[in-house]
Design a protein around this motif. Structure first.
Motif, mmCIF file in Angstrom:
data_model
loop_
_atom_site.group_PDB
_atom_site.id
_atom_site.type_symbol
_atom_site.label_atom_id
_atom_site.label_comp_id
_atom_site.label_asym_id
_atom_site.label_seq_id
_atom_site.Cartn_x
_atom_site.Cartn_y
_atom_site.Cartn_z
ATOM 1 N N GLY A 103 0.793 -1.223 0.000
ATOM 2 C CA GLY A 103 0.000 0.000 0.000
ATOM 3 C C GLY A 103 0.824 1.270 0.000
ATOM 4 O O GLY A 103 0.311 2.348 -0.335
ATOM 5 N N ARG A 104 2.106 1.178 0.344
ATOM 6 C CA ARG A 104 2.933 2.383 0.412
ATOM 7 C C ARG A 104 3.099 3.011 -0.963
ATOM 8 O O ARG A 104 2.991 4.247 -1.104
ATOM 9 C CB ARG A 104 4.299 2.074 1.016
ATOM 10 C CG ARG A 104 5.259 3.262 0.982
ATOM 11 C CD ARG A 104 6.595 2.972 1.630
ATOM 12 N NE ARG A 104 6.495 2.864 3.076
ATOM 13 C CZ ARG A 104 7.558 2.762 3.883
ATOM 14 N NH1 ARG A 104 8.777 2.739 3.367
ATOM 15 N NH2 ARG A 104 7.397 2.674 5.188
ATOM 16 N N THR A 153 -0.765 8.416 -4.970
ATOM 17 C CA THR A 153 -1.921 9.254 -4.647
ATOM 18 C C THR A 153 -1.476 10.629 -4.184
ATOM 19 O O THR A 153 -2.106 11.647 -4.487
ATOM 20 C CB THR A 153 -2.776 8.586 -3.556
ATOM 21 O OG1 THR A 153 -3.246 7.315 -4.027
ATOM 22 C CG2 THR A 153 -3.983 9.447 -3.192
ATOM 23 N N ALA A 154 -0.349 10.680 -3.459
ATOM 24 C CA ALA A 154 0.168 11.959 -2.966
ATOM 25 C C ALA A 154 0.509 12.908 -4.113
ATOM 26 O O ALA A 154 0.393 14.137 -3.973
ATOM 27 C CB ALA A 154 1.400 11.726 -2.094
ATOM 28 N N GLN A 157 0.561 0.089 8.700
ATOM 29 C CA GLN A 157 1.710 -0.143 7.842
ATOM 30 C C GLN A 157 2.855 -0.822 8.592
ATOM 31 O O GLN A 157 3.896 -1.080 8.026
ATOM 32 C CB GLN A 157 2.190 1.196 7.266
ATOM 33 C CG GLN A 157 1.134 1.892 6.424
ATOM 34 C CD GLN A 157 1.656 3.163 5.807
ATOM 35 O OE1 GLN A 157 2.818 3.242 5.417
ATOM 36 N NE2 GLN A 157 0.818 4.175 5.710
ATOM 37 N N PHE A 201 -2.350 9.757 10.187
ATOM 38 C CA PHE A 201 -1.891 8.608 9.429
ATOM 39 C C PHE A 201 -2.223 7.353 10.212
ATOM 40 O O PHE A 201 -2.105 7.325 11.437
ATOM 41 C CB PHE A 201 -0.376 8.634 9.213
ATOM 42 C CG PHE A 201 0.124 9.901 8.573
ATOM 43 C CD1 PHE A 201 -0.625 10.545 7.605
ATOM 44 C CD2 PHE A 201 1.345 10.429 8.939
ATOM 45 C CE1 PHE A 201 -0.157 11.704 7.012
ATOM 46 C CE2 PHE A 201 1.821 11.589 8.355
ATOM 47 C CZ PHE A 201 1.059 12.228 7.388
ATOM 48 N N GLU A 243 1.173 2.803 -3.568
ATOM 49 C CA GLU A 243 -0.105 3.383 -3.971
ATOM 50 C C GLU A 243 -0.329 4.724 -3.279
ATOM 51 O O GLU A 243 -0.794 5.695 -3.887
ATOM 52 C CB GLU A 243 -1.259 2.433 -3.648
ATOM 53 C CG GLU A 243 -1.376 1.238 -4.569
ATOM 54 C CD GLU A 243 -0.363 0.141 -4.254
ATOM 55 O OE1 GLU A 243 0.382 0.257 -3.249
ATOM 56 O OE2 GLU A 243 -0.311 -0.841 -5.030
ATOM 57 N N ASN A 244 -0.004 4.800 -1.987
ATOM 58 C CA ASN A 244 -0.167 6.047 -1.239
ATOM 59 C C ASN A 244 0.741 7.146 -1.784
ATOM 60 O O ASN A 244 0.348 8.314 -1.873
ATOM 61 C CB ASN A 244 0.129 5.829 0.244
ATOM 62 C CG ASN A 244 -1.002 5.119 0.964
ATOM 63 O OD1 ASN A 244 -2.136 5.105 0.492
ATOM 64 N ND2 ASN A 244 -0.700 4.522 2.100
#
Length: 309
Positions: free
Chosen positions: A247-248, A254-255, A299, A294, A250-251
């Motif tokens: 997921g990191r 997105t940022a 995570q 967060f 993807e995040n």
């Protein structure tokens, strides 16, 4: 109307043997079409009557781009044309018959441009130095000229999500800039619109798609032989993060779509010098002392989550 770009329904008239495709491969195809369609809609990449020049290098990503765009063309809510273009840079051992054969069998209009940029790069760049910069500039200029000659209104490149993130980190680590690859831009000469329809696609998916479709991959002996490129190092870093911290990546991507200029330091994007108290609440105001919102625990390694739970 835009929804047609991202519809999950398999395209009409698909070969009967497509029903026999294994479940995961079928899901992959739907995901690729959905992500490409979404990028096209989000950034208005392709419009009615466009002639899209798809740059095909012989690598997995450009093959995937052409393949998916042809699928999208069959069901798009608008009409547009596709022409595949390959630049034969006269690299030693380049199998010049592969792409014409593949594109002919595919039934897509294509053009092969022959220009010996390889000799120029090898003559100008000292042995052991990175050739990518000069090679890219030469290639870009030639492709823009070809786009003019073919009457192309859009130039489509095969860069994907991971390329964009790699570029972001390369610029930050080595260039001192927060800058990535945009999904759509005006070319250096101001005459062309360049698009990256794979902007939302993960590289691991283009790898899997290339394996499934058995594309005739052509390795780049000029750039691909340079094992210590900074881009490759950053790519390895991202892949390692993706394994350790799902997921990191993807995040981070997105940022890139959620920029808050007032919380950075660039005075050209935000008027820090002219700031004045207005007495009006601002949702983007100073939250420097707030607890970060967060979900850091999610995570963390599974063992830590068990302990905390």
């Amino acid at each position: 109307m835009n929804a047609v770009w991202i519809d999950d329904t398999p395209e009409a008239g698909a070969p009967s043997n497509s029903l026999k495709i294994e479940r995961e491969t079928h899901k992959l195809e739907k995901r690729l079409c959905r992500q490409v369609g979404q990028a096209i809609v989000d950034y208005n990449m392709i419009e009615e009557g466009d002639k899209v020049m798809v740059c095909v290098s012989g690598g997995k990503d450009s093959y995937a781009l052409l393949d998916i765009l042809l699928k999208m063309k069959a069901r798009a809510p608008i009409h547009f044309d596709i022409v595949a273009v390959n630049l034969d840079q006269k690299q030693p051992g380049f199998p010049e018959e592969v792409l014409p054969k593949y594109l002919s069998e595919l039934g897509v209009a294509f053009h092969i441009e022959n220009q010996d940029t390889y000799s120029i790069v090898k003559r100008v760049i000292p042995e052991g130095k990175t050739t990518c910069g000069l090679c890219s500039r030469l290639r870009r200029g030639i492709l823009y000229r070809v786009a003019d000659e073919l009457g192309a209104t859009k130039v489509a490149l095969g860069h994907h999500r991971d390329d964009m993130l790699q570029t972001f980190f390369l610029n930050m680590f080595f260039g001192g800039k927060l800058k990535s690859m945009p999904p759509k831009l005006v070319s250096d000469d101001g005459k062309h619109i360049v698009i990256r329809p794979l902007a939302y696609v993960a590289e691991k998916d283009t790898v899997r798609w290339a394996q499934h479709r058995e594309f005739p991959i052509i390795p780049c002996t000029l750039c691909g032989s340079q094992e210590n490129l900074q881009r490759k190092q950053v790519g390895e870093m991202l892949r390692e993060w993706d394994k350790k911290y799902p997921g990191r990546v993807e995040n981070m991507f997105t940022a890139l779509q959620n920029v808050v200029p007032s919380h950075l330091l660039d005075g050209t994007l935000h008027d820090f010098q002219g700031l004045k108290a207005t007495g009006v609440a601002d949702e983007n105001g100073d939250k420097a002392f707030d607890t970060p919102a967060f979900d850091l625990l999610s995570q963390a390694p599974s063992a830590l989550r068990i302990v905390q739970g």
